[in-house]
Design an enzyme around this catalytic site. Structure first.
Site, short mmCIF file in Angstrom:
data_model
loop_
_atom_site.label_atom_id
_atom_site.label_comp_id
_atom_site.label_asym_id
_atom_site.label_seq_id
_atom_site.Cartn_x
_atom_site.Cartn_y
_atom_site.Cartn_z
N GLY A 1 0.78 -1.25 0.00
CA GLY A 1 0.00 0.00 0.00
C GLY A 1 0.81 1.29 0.00
CD GLU B 1 2.33 0.20 7.27
OE1 GLU B 1 1.78 0.47 6.18
OE2 GLU B 1 2.25 -0.92 7.80
CG ASP B 2 -0.67 1.62 3.50
OD1 ASP B 2 -0.35 1.28 4.66
OD2 ASP B 2 -1.24 0.84 2.71
CG ASP C 1 -7.80 0.19 10.94
OD1 ASP C 1 -8.53 0.87 10.22
OD2 ASP C 1 -8.22 -0.64 11.76
CE LYS D 1 -9.09 3.70 8.59
NZ LYS D 1 -9.67 2.41 8.20
CG PHE E 1 -12.35 0.08 3.60
CD1 PHE E 1 -11.36 -0.68 4.21
CD2 PHE E 1 -12.43 0.07 2.21
CE1 PHE E 1 -10.48 -1.45 3.46
CE2 PHE E 1 -11.56 -0.71 1.45
CZ PHE E 1 -10.59 -1.47 2.08
CB ILE E 2 -10.01 5.43 2.63
CG1 ILE E 2 -8.81 5.02 3.49
CG2 ILE E 2 -10.88 6.36 3.45
CD1 ILE E 2 -7.62 5.76 3.13
CG ASP F 1 -5.96 -3.43 -1.79
OD1 ASP F 1 -5.48 -3.07 -0.70
OD2 ASP F 1 -6.36 -4.58 -2.02
NE ARG G 1 -2.53 -2.94 -4.04
CZ ARG G 1 -2.52 -3.10 -2.72
NH1 ARG G 1 -2.31 -2.06 -1.94
NH2 ARG G 1 -2.74 -4.27 -2.18
P1 5GP Z 1 -3.83 -2.32 11.23
O1 5GP Z 1 -2.94 -3.52 11.41
O2 5GP Z 1 -3.22 -1.03 11.74
O3 5GP Z 1 -5.22 -2.53 11.78
O4 5GP Z 1 -4.11 -2.14 9.70
C1 5GP Z 1 -3.10 -1.92 8.84
C2 5GP Z 1 -3.36 -2.46 7.47
O5 5GP Z 1 -4.76 -2.71 7.21
C3 5GP Z 1 -2.94 -1.42 6.47
O6 5GP Z 1 -1.57 -1.54 6.13
C4 5GP Z 1 -3.86 -1.70 5.32
O7 5GP Z 1 -3.32 -2.73 4.53
C5 5GP Z 1 -5.13 -2.18 5.96
N1 5GP Z 1 -6.10 -1.08 6.14
C6 5GP Z 1 -6.48 -0.50 7.31
N2 5GP Z 1 -7.40 0.45 7.10
C7 5GP Z 1 -7.62 0.47 5.77
C8 5GP Z 1 -8.47 1.28 4.92
O8 5GP Z 1 -9.24 2.16 5.34
N3 5GP Z 1 -8.41 1.01 3.58
C9 5GP Z 1 -7.58 0.07 3.05
N4 5GP Z 1 -7.60 -0.08 1.73
N5 5GP Z 1 -6.76 -0.71 3.81
C10 5GP Z 1 -6.79 -0.49 5.16
MG MG Z 2 0.28 -0.84 5.06
#
Ligand code: 5GP
Ligand code: MG
Length: 182
Positions: free
Chosen positions: A48, A101-102, A105, A133, A154-155, A161, A167
């Site tokens: 991402g 990181e992109d 969450d 977030k 969710f974006i 993606d 993407r």
């Molecule tokens: P975390 O482990 O912090 O919960 O989530 C991280 C990963 O979940 C991100 O690197 C991404 O791949 C995915 N992710 C979390 N939120 C989103 C979102 O709003 N949109 C998308 N496309 N991926 C997300």
């Molecule tokens: Mg990521």
């Protein structure tokens, strides 16, 4: 900008390319201020983050290096899922690392990556994320550089993606909320 369809979901415009790039430039400026005179190693978490990393690095004007990693997850023998950080081939001990990181969450992913990188004894580790977030984050890893804080929706777009799609979009879109008629 108008709404788009990706697979079975509809998405509406959320952040324009202009807003995204302005946030990226802000992050680059902050990182530059912290690392003047140093030579940071940017460790970019695929997939991402590829567009964010490209724009971040183009706005970073000092000496730096860049490497790309991926979290691989597979079923372990008995103890459930095992995660592994793949692609980091260089010795990072003594380096000043910036993880790119992109989106963060819950923080589960960045926590695992952070721990695996710390274990290789770099001199310092900081985290740069385009999107954060705050309403969902429940970890203790400090997130030093944040492009934009967003609500728990969710974006897609700009590297992110939905089932592999979206993407390549220049702007960021948010999933369309369903009306629940009562
Ligand atoms: P975390 O482990 O912090 O919960 O989530 C991280 C990963 O979940 C991100 O690197 C991404 O791949 C995915 N992710 C979390 N939120 C989103 C979102 O709003 N949109 C998308 N496309 N991926 C997300
Ligand atoms: Mg990521």
């Amino acid at each position: 900008m108008s709404s788009i369809q990706l697979g079975d979901k509809e998405f509406v415009p959320y952040l324009s390319e202009e807003k995204i790039l302005s946030a990226v430039r802000d992050v680059a400026a902050k990182v530059e201020r912290s690392y003047s005179g140093k030579k940071p190693l940017f460790i970019v978490v695929l997939n991402g983050s590829f567009l964010f990393a490209a724009d971040l690095l183009r706005n970073f004007s000092f000496d730096c290096e860049v490497s790309f990693v991926k979290m691989a997850s597979y079923s372990g023998t008995s103890s459930g899922n095992v995660t592994e950080l793949i692609g980091l081939n260089e010795n990072i001990s003594g380096r000043d690392v910036v993880i790119v990181e992109d989106i963060i969450d819950t923080g589960n992913t960045i926590t695992k990556i952070f721990e695996k990188i710390i274990a290789q004894q770099p001199s310092s580790v900081k985290v740069a994320t385009l999107l954060f977030k705050p309403g969902v984050y429940k970890k203790n890893i400090p997130v030093e550089y944040i492009g934009l804080e967003i609500p728990n929706d969710f974006i897609v777009g700009y590297g992110l993606d939905y089932n592999g799609l979206g993407r390549n979009l220049r702007d960021i879109y948010v999933i369309k909320k369903q009306h629940n008629p009562l």
